[in-house]
Write an enzyme that holds these catalytic residues in place. Sequence first.
Site, PDB file in Angstrom:
ATOM      1  N   LYS A 233      -2.812 -12.180  20.865  1.00 47.20           N
ATOM      2  CA  LYS A 233      -1.727 -12.162  19.870  1.00 47.20           C
ATOM      3  C   LYS A 233      -1.574 -13.500  19.163  1.00 47.20           C
ATOM      4  CE  LYS A 233       0.714  -8.070  20.800  1.00 47.20           C
ATOM      5  NZ  LYS A 233       1.784  -7.383  21.522  1.00 47.20           N
ATOM      6  N   ARG A 267      -1.428  -5.033  29.077  1.00 47.34           N
ATOM      7  CA  ARG A 267      -2.123  -4.335  27.992  1.00 47.34           C
ATOM      8  C   ARG A 267      -3.064  -5.339  27.330  1.00 47.34           C
ATOM      9  NH1 ARG A 267      -1.761  -3.521  22.628  1.00 47.34           N
ATOM     10  NH2 ARG A 267      -2.124  -1.438  21.809  1.00 47.34           N
TER      11      ARG A 267
END
Length: 288
Positions: A233, A267
């Site tokens: 991210k 995840r």
Amino acid sequence: MLSPVRARAVAGPSPHPLSRTFAAGRPLVCGVLNVTPDSFSDGGRFASFDRAVEHGHVLAAEGADLIDVGGESTRPGARPPTLLEELDRVVPVVEALARQVPVPLSVDTSRPEVMRAAVAVGASMVNDVRALRSPGALAAAAELGVPVCLMHMQRSPEAMQEDPRYRDVVVEVRTFLAERVRACLDAGIRQEHLVVDPGFGFGKTLAHNLALLASLDAVTGLGVPVMVGLSRKSMIGQLTGRAVGDRLPGSLAAAVVAVQRGATLLRVHDVAATRDVLAVLDAVDGAG
Ligand code: 7PM
């Protein structure tokens, strides 16, 4: 002979994808499988399908405990696909992988129609970045009887990264997730079927993301398993100065922190590397 999907229907619900959390005694690794749209120029109609199914096999071989199949790019500023586009991307991939790999599948969607279609062809969990707030989504999830991941997001993907603000991000995320857990319980979803996720990067600055990771215990305190999506991210990019393809070391460090603060599902894009990290953490726990 029964197809695997049919056989599973006859045998009753497949084992709870999360039951292995406790059986395995370690956090679960959820592999990210984004089904991206076909480009106009190459491979044609089935290029994205083939690529996605092949990548699903890779994630399974690397040791994923769950594979999360998504057809909506929630990239900041992205416009959502139409319902037909999303169905067309996700459902064939779920159907193929449910027959071909022995790993439970979750469907990353906010739309009740996609939830129903994906579960009908073999998905065993719903992962919703809008936490079942879309019209009909809560009722559909309750009716399907599958586990659900409820994620926090401030505003919508289109607008979420335009100057996100909180009075207290940790309190607000915890309060939101508690309210969604309550709504799910009231709709008849069993508590054992719920997972919550603070939604790193979804309407949050770097400071907000770091505050949430440092205080993850506020979220684990809700008493349901916590999923985190930190892999590759932009917060990892901001901290390391790395482009998206070079964020694995930073992502693994974030995974370690999340596990040590109580996360039970990770995840991630890089399943094999994450499993290695968990093997080391687990060995240290066992020696302590
Ligand atoms: C483009 C930008 C494509 C960002 C995809 C993404 C999460 C999630 C996503 C998460 C849960 C990504 C995101 N992130 N579901 N779906 N938690 N539960 O980085 O953090 O994969 S999409």
